[in-house]
Design a protein around this motif. Structure first.
Motif, PDB file in Angstrom:
ATOM      1  N   ARG A 310       0.832  -1.197   0.000  1.00  8.35           N
ATOM      2  CA  ARG A 310       0.000   0.000   0.000  1.00  8.35           C
ATOM      3  C   ARG A 310       0.871   1.254   0.000  1.00  8.35           C
ATOM      4  N   PHE A 311       1.976   1.219   0.727  1.00 12.07           N
ATOM      5  CA  PHE A 311       2.899   2.349   0.768  1.00 12.07           C
ATOM      6  C   PHE A 311       4.280   1.853   1.174  1.00 12.07           C
ATOM      7  N   GLU A 312       5.287   2.576   0.739  1.00 15.48           N
ATOM      8  CA  GLU A 312       6.686   2.328   1.091  1.00 15.48           C
ATOM      9  C   GLU A 312       7.407   3.665   1.110  1.00 15.48           C
ATOM     10  N   GLY A 313       8.400   3.805   1.981  1.00 16.61           N
ATOM     11  CA  GLY A 313       9.243   4.988   1.925  1.00 16.61           C
ATOM     12  C   GLY A 313      10.113   4.974   0.681  1.00 16.61           C
ATOM     13  N   PHE A 314      10.601   3.788   0.329  1.00 15.67           N
ATOM     14  CA  PHE A 314      11.371   3.617  -0.898  1.00 15.67           C
ATOM     15  C   PHE A 314      11.097   2.243  -1.504  1.00 15.67           C
ATOM     16  N   GLY A 315      11.397   1.188  -0.787  1.00 18.58           N
ATOM     17  CA  GLY A 315      11.162  -0.165  -1.279  1.00 18.58           C
ATOM     18  C   GLY A 315      12.462  -0.933  -1.438  1.00 18.58           C
ATOM     19  N   ILE A 316      13.130  -1.216  -0.301  1.00 22.18           N
ATOM     20  CA  ILE A 316      14.447  -1.847  -0.329  1.00 22.18           C
ATOM     21  C   ILE A 316      14.411  -3.232  -0.980  1.00 22.18           C
ATOM     22  N   ALA A 317      13.359  -4.018  -0.711  1.00 22.23           N
ATOM     23  CA  ALA A 317      13.303  -5.370  -1.268  1.00 22.23           C
ATOM     24  C   ALA A 317      13.257  -5.340  -2.793  1.00 22.23           C
ATOM     25  N   ILE A 318      12.576  -4.347  -3.359  1.00 13.19           N
ATOM     26  CA  ILE A 318      12.551  -4.213  -4.814  1.00 13.19           C
ATOM     27  C   ILE A 318      13.950  -3.895  -5.332  1.00 13.19           C
ATOM     28  N   VAL A 319      14.664  -3.018  -4.644  1.00 15.90           N
ATOM     29  CA  VAL A 319      16.041  -2.705  -5.015  1.00 15.90           C
ATOM     30  C   VAL A 319      16.876  -3.979  -5.073  1.00 15.90           C
ATOM     31  N   TYR A 376      17.649  -5.453 -19.477  1.00 12.43           N
ATOM     32  CA  TYR A 376      17.727  -4.095 -18.947  1.00 12.43           C
ATOM     33  C   TYR A 376      18.275  -4.108 -17.516  1.00 12.43           C
ATOM     34  N   LEU A 377      17.809  -5.065 -16.705  1.00  8.64           N
ATOM     35  CA  LEU A 377      18.283  -5.167 -15.324  1.00  8.64           C
ATOM     36  C   LEU A 377      19.792  -5.389 -15.279  1.00  8.64           C
ATOM     37  N   HIS A 378      20.314  -6.172 -16.206  1.00 13.40           N
ATOM     38  CA  HIS A 378      21.755  -6.430 -16.241  1.00 13.40           C
ATOM     39  C   HIS A 378      22.544  -5.168 -16.573  1.00 13.40           C
ATOM     40  N   THR A 379      21.925  -4.239 -17.278  1.00 10.05           N
ATOM     41  CA  THR A 379      22.674  -3.046 -17.707  1.00 10.05           C
ATOM     42  C   THR A 379      22.424  -1.824 -16.825  1.00 10.05           C
ATOM     43  N   GLU A 380      21.325  -1.805 -16.062  1.00 12.82           N
ATOM     44  CA  GLU A 380      21.047  -0.606 -15.265  1.00 12.82           C
ATOM     45  C   GLU A 380      22.026  -0.494 -14.107  1.00 12.82           C
ATOM     46  N   LYS A 381      22.216   0.704 -13.642  1.00 18.81           N
ATOM     47  CA  LYS A 381      23.149   0.973 -12.553  1.00 18.81           C
ATOM     48  C   LYS A 381      22.776   0.179 -11.306  1.00 18.81           C
ATOM     49  N   LYS A 382      23.776  -0.438 -10.690  1.00 18.43           N
ATOM     50  CA  LYS A 382      23.557  -1.233  -9.493  1.00 18.43           C
ATOM     51  C   LYS A 382      24.046  -0.500  -8.253  1.00 18.43           C
ATOM     52  N   GLY A 383      23.151  -0.338  -7.297  1.00 18.77           N
ATOM     53  CA  GLY A 383      23.558   0.223  -6.018  1.00 18.77           C
ATOM     54  C   GLY A 383      23.880   1.700  -6.070  1.00 18.77           C
ATOM     55  N   ASN A 384      24.220   2.230  -4.891  1.00 18.51           N
ATOM     56  CA  ASN A 384      24.511   3.666  -4.791  1.00 18.51           C
ATOM     57  C   ASN A 384      25.440   3.922  -3.617  1.00 18.51           C
ATOM     58  N   THR A 385      26.518   3.154  -3.532  1.00 19.34           N
ATOM     59  CA  THR A 385      27.433   3.327  -2.397  1.00 19.34           C
ATOM     60  C   THR A 385      28.031   4.730  -2.366  1.00 19.34           C
TER      61      THR A 385
END
Length: 403
Positions: A310-319, A376-385
Motif C-alpha cells: 500500500r505504501f513504502e518509503g522507498f522499497g528496499i526489497a525491490i532494489v 535491462y536489469l543487467h545493464t542498469e546501474k547497481k547500487g549507490n554506495t
C-alpha cells in the motif's frame, strides 16, 4: 579527534530500514568516527552483520523488564520495591487494548506509558540519529544529549491530528529531518509543512557487491519445485498488502498456473494470513518461510519478485531484486517510480488482484518481454554506495579520500 555518533533504531530485524542501517555502518570510516548503536529489541538476525567497530549498547532497563513474564516481573517489582516499571507496563497493556492502534499509535502509547522509566543515555554525542520513526525518534529527542540531532523518515508518514500534535513536540527538537526518497519527503511535508527548511533527502544506501556475495552463500529453496517461483519479502503487516497477494494467488491457481508463491517475513498478520491460506485452499501455493538472515539466495533463485504494498518509503526489497536481475511486478505506491520504470525493469500495476495476476501472467507468457526486462536489469546501474558521500556531508564531513 574522532566524532562520536549514536544511531538508534527499534531492532536489527530483517527489514528495509534495518538493512539500510547495517549497509551504512559497513561503509563508515571508523578512523574518523566512534559509533554507538542503541536498540530497543536485541538478538535479531542482522546484529551479526554490524561491524566490530560499532558498540552495541546494553539493553535499556525497561527493555529487560518487559521481557520478563508476569510472575517474574511481579517478583522483581516486590524485591526492588520499585513499582514504576510495573505500573508503566500495565498502563501500556491497558491502553493498547482500549485504543484501536496501528504502529504509529502504539509508539505514542508506549512512550506515554514508559518514558518516565526509561533512563537517559549518560554520554554526550556530537551527532545522535534516530534511524526510524516512533520510539527511536522520541528517545533521541528526550533521552539523549547531542550537539546535533537528526531524525530519519523511511516510510510514507501520514498522521492523523492526534499523532501529529504528539509527534511535533519531538520533531521540534531535531536539527535535521532526513527523508529517504523524494516521495517520502513530500508525504512528510503534507503532515509537517513547518519543517520544510530542515528536511533533507538521503537515499538508502545499497551495496550491490555485498548483496551479490550474500546471494552465493547460505541456503535457498529446499523443495525441488520445478515450476515458476514467485517471491515476496516483507513484514507480515497491513502496509504490505497481503490481502491483495492472497487473492492474486487464488486467481493464479484458478487459472491453472504451475507456481508457488513464497514469502519471507514475520509480523502481526501471520496468524490471519495462515487462516486465509487454509480458507482459500492455497496451502500448496502460498508458503510462509518465516525470516532468513540471508534472503538473497531466495531472491536470486526466484523467477518473479512481487510487491503488493500500500505504501513504502522507498522499497528496499525491490532494489535487492533488481540488483539480482529478477523481474519485478509491483503495485503503484507513493515512492514506486523513484526506482521503477514500467516495462523496463519490471511492471507497475494497480493494487488489485486482477492487475497483479495479469502482470505476473504477462511475465510468464511473454518470453520476449521478460527477456527484455532481464537484459535491462543487467545493464542498469547497481547500487549507490556513492551516497555515503552525501551522508558525510549531512553530518558535516567531507567524504574520506578514496570513497
Amino acid at each position: 579527534m574522532k566524532k562520536s555518533l549514536l544511531f538508534v533504531i527499534d531492532s536489527l530485524d530483517v527489514a528495509g530500514a534495518e538493512k539500510s542501517l547495517v549497509t551504512l555502518l559497513n561503509l563508515l570510516d571508523y578512523t574518523k568516527y566512534d559509533v554507538d548503536l542503541q536498540l530497543f529489541s536485541h538478538g535479531n538476525m542482522l546484529e551479526r552483520l554490524v561491524p566490530k567497530e560499532v558498540e552495541i549498547l546494553k539493553p535499556l532497563n525497561y527493555t529487560i523488564f518487559t521481557k520478563l513474564n508476569l510472575r517474574s516481573a511481579l517478583i522483581h517489582t516486590i524485591t526492588t520495591s520499585n513499582f514504576n516499571m510495573f505500573s508503566s507496563r500495565v498502563r501500556y497493556s491497558f491502553k493498547i487494548r482500549k485504543e484501536k492502534s496501528g504502529n504509529k499509535q502504539k509508539a505514542r502509547i508506549y512512550w506515554e506509558s514508559a518514558s518516565n522509566v526509561i533512563e537517559n543515555n549518560p554520554k554526550e554525542y556530537d551527532i545522535a540519529i534516530s534511524y526510524a520513526q516512533g520510539v527511536p525518534t522520541f528517545y533521541v529527542a528526550e533521552k539523549v544529549k547531542a550537539k546535533r540531532k537528526m531524525a530519519w523518515v523511511n516510510v510514507s508518514y501520514r498522521l492523523d491530528d492526534k499523532e501529529k500534535q504528539f509527534q511535533k513536540f519531538f520533531y521540534d527538537q531535531y536539527d535535521k529531518i532526513i527523508a529517504v526518497s523524494d516521495s517520502a519527503k513530500e508525504v512528510f511535508l503534507e503532515t509537517f509543512p513547518m519543517y520544510k527548511d530542515k528536511l533533507k533527502i538521503q537515499y538508502d544506501i545499497n551495496n550491490p557487491q555485498f548483496i551479490s556475495n550474500m546471494a552465493e552463500i547460505g541456503k535457498g529453496y529446499q523443495d525441488n519445485f520445478d515450476g515458476v517461483r514467485i517471491l515476496t519479502v516483507g513484514r507480515l503487516a497491513h502496509q504490505k498488502g497481503y490481502d491483495v497477494a492472497l487473492e492474486t494467488c487464488k486467481q493464479l491457481k484458478n487459472r491453472g498456473v504451475n507456481f508457488k508463491w513464497y514469502v519471507l517475513g514475520k509480523g502481526p498478520l501471520r496468524a490471519g494470513i495462515l487462516k486465509s491460506i487454509k480458507e482459500l485452499e492455497l496451502t500448496e501455493h502460498f508458503i510462509l518461510l518465516g525470516v532468513e538472515a540471508n534472503p538473497y539466495p531466495f531472491i536470486k533463485n526466484a523467477d518473479i519478485y512481487v510487491q503488493t504494498s500500500r505504501f513504502e518509503g522507498f522499497g528496499i526489497a525491490i532494489v535487492e531484486a533488481r540488483m539480482l536481475n529478477i523481474p519485478v511486478v509491483t503495485t503503484r505506491f507513493d515512492a514506486v517510480f523513484n526506482q521503477m520504470i514500467h516495462e523496463k525493469n519490471g511492471l507497475v500495476v494497480e493494487r488489485n488482484a486482477k492487475a497483479v495476476s495479469d502482470g505476473i501472467l504477462r511475465l510468464m507468457k511473454d518470453r520476449d518481454l521478460k527477456e527484455r526486462i532481464i537484459d535491462y536489469l543487467h545493464t542498469e546501474k547497481k547500487g549507490n554506495t556513492e551516497e555515503i558521500e552525501s551522508f558525510y556531508q549531512l553530518i558535516g564531513e567531507d567524504a574520506p579520500a578514496g570513497v
